[in-house]
Design an enzyme around this catalytic site. Structure first.
Site, PDB file in Angstrom:
ATOM      1  CB  SER A  42      -0.930   0.027   1.214  1.00 23.94           C
ATOM      2  OG  SER A  42      -0.173   0.011   2.409  1.00 23.94           O
ATOM      3  CG  ASP A 334      -4.672   5.229   6.626  1.00 26.88           C
ATOM      4  OD1 ASP A 334      -3.476   5.044   6.942  1.00 26.88           O
ATOM      5  OD2 ASP A 334      -5.231   4.633   5.678  1.00 26.88           O
ATOM      6  CG  HIS A 337      -1.407   3.866   4.491  1.00 26.47           C
ATOM      7  ND1 HIS A 337      -2.586   3.269   4.908  1.00 26.47           N
ATOM      8  CD2 HIS A 337      -0.655   2.886   3.943  1.00 26.47           C
ATOM      9  CE1 HIS A 337      -2.544   1.978   4.620  1.00 26.47           C
ATOM     10  NE2 HIS A 337      -1.390   1.714   4.036  1.00 26.47           N
TER      11      HIS A 337
END
Ligand SMILES: *[C@@H]1O[C@H](CO)[C@@H](O)[C@H](O)[C@H]1NC(C)=O
Ligand SMILES: *[C@@H]1O[C@H](CO)[C@@H](O)[C@H](O)[C@H]1NC(C)=O
Length: 359
Positions: A42, A334, A337
């Protein structure tokens, strides 16, 4: 040997220049780095998970609210991620599209493509946790891409792009945090040092496979200070205590980056014509976390989205009243991240100190 320029020679040179200019208008094959090609998790996924049945997605607001057009592409941030900034620095489009995104096709991917999948890792058993794309499958997609690129541009131009492209990899955090320290399987088989060696062995095979397929410029991404991610700080499960970084995970990240660095040195000696570098985000990231105000941030320990302590993906929904209004004041978007601004600072650092070799 001394010789005089004849009109004939000048003509030949003009023709060569004209041919080069024509090639440059149809593809970027003449550029030093004509494409950026991305593998990983990610930290670099541009939206491949949108096409999977996994809970690990981010193609909805407030994700992407600071991206071009405010679009939630599936990037795990409010805006751009490192491959986007790196592509832009090489004079390519300022974003790298996801291979599985139906909005793009091979004519876009000729200048850059992302095979990364949020939630994946070096270890096959990590991708299995959230049913995302394992690394070997990212490589299968890359082989398919090569075929499409040759069909689209012809073998010669495609092969030039393949060998001149910059390959970026970024993964490993999930292997430790979502797999090794969360599930019993790997821990019952390997101690932490052995598990790191196991992952580095996979990284080595991966680079060798890429090399065998024609890649020559490769950046292996190192791990961030993963004990400082808000989720790790908050969660009792991960040993978090009141918002401090969990030092033991940071030690693992430093050790792992050290092992990757040794691997990089060895690969450069072993494989003729390859140039592998380690893009290590650890220390610049730690500097930001220790002195956020020096970089224009107000908040480093919790994230912008929702309460900032544990939410990501679907828990970061657009109706959450706690989500911050200005993500540029936060290091994290978040609980797992970074914000676009953090991604930008780290990318600039890596471009200046590591990837400059490829300009
Ligand atoms: C790619 O998409 C563009 C615009 O959607 C289209 O014009 C083009 O023909 C497509 N190219 C290929 C090779 O499929
Ligand atoms: C991961 O799975 C693929 C496909 O089954 C297999 O080829 C590969 O050897 C596995 N990797 C490791 C390190 O076990």
């Amino acid at each position: 040997m001394a010789y005089k320029y004849t009109p004939w020679l000048i003509w030949v040179q003009l023709l060569i220049l004209a041919a080069a200019a024509a090639a440059a208008t149809t593809t970027t094959a003449g550029a030093k780095v004509p494409a950026v090609i991305v593998f990983g998790d990610s930290s670099v996924d541009a939206g491949n998970n949108n096409q999977l049945s996994t809970v690990l997605k981010s193609n909805f607001a407030p994700y992407g609210r600071d991206f071009f057009g405010g679009r939630a592409t599936g990037r795990f941030s409010n805006g751009r991620i490192p491959p986007d900034f790196i592509a832009e620095a090489f004079g390519l489009r300022p974003y790298v599209p996801a291979y599985l995104d139906p909005m793009y096709n091979i004519s876009d991917f000729a200048a850059g493509v992302c095979f990364a999948s949020a939630g994946t890792g070096y270890d096959n058993s990590t991708s299995a946790v959230l049913s995302v794309i394992p690394l070997w499958k990212e490589l299968e997609y890359y082989k398919e891409y090569q075929k499409k690129l040759r069909a689209y541009l012809g073998v010669k131009t495609a092969n030039t792009i393949i060998s001149e492209a910059l390959y970026l990899t970024s993964m490993g955090t999930n292997d430790f945090l979502e797999n090794y320290y969360t599930l019993p399987g790997r821990r019952s088989r390997y101690n932490i040092d052995q598990y790191q060696n196991f992952l580095v062995g996979i990284a080595e095979s991966f680079v060798k496979e890429l090399y065998g397929l024609g890649a020559r410029k490769i950046s292996l991404g190192g791990l961030p200070p993963m004990g400082c991610l808000p989720l790790e700080r908050t969660s009792n499960f991960f040993g978090g205590n009141g918002g401090q970084c969990v030092e033991s995970y940071n030690v693992v990240a430093v050790n792992f980056n050290g092992k990757l660095n040794v691997l990089v040195g060895r690969l450069n000696k072993e494989l003729p014509g390859i140039k592998v570098v380690l893009s290590d985000p650890y220390y610049i990231f730690l500097r930001i976390l220790r002195k956020p105000s020096a970089y224009g941030f107000d908040v480093a320990s919790v994230a912008c989205c929702a309460t900032g302590m544990f939410e990501m993906g679907y828990m970061c929904d657009r109706l959450n009243p706690f989500t911050c209004t200005d993500a540029n004041k936060y290091v994290f978007w978040d609980s797992f991240h970074p914000t676009e601004k953090t991604n930008n600072i780290i990318s600039d650092f890596v471009i200046k100190h590591v990837l400059h070799e490829f300009f």
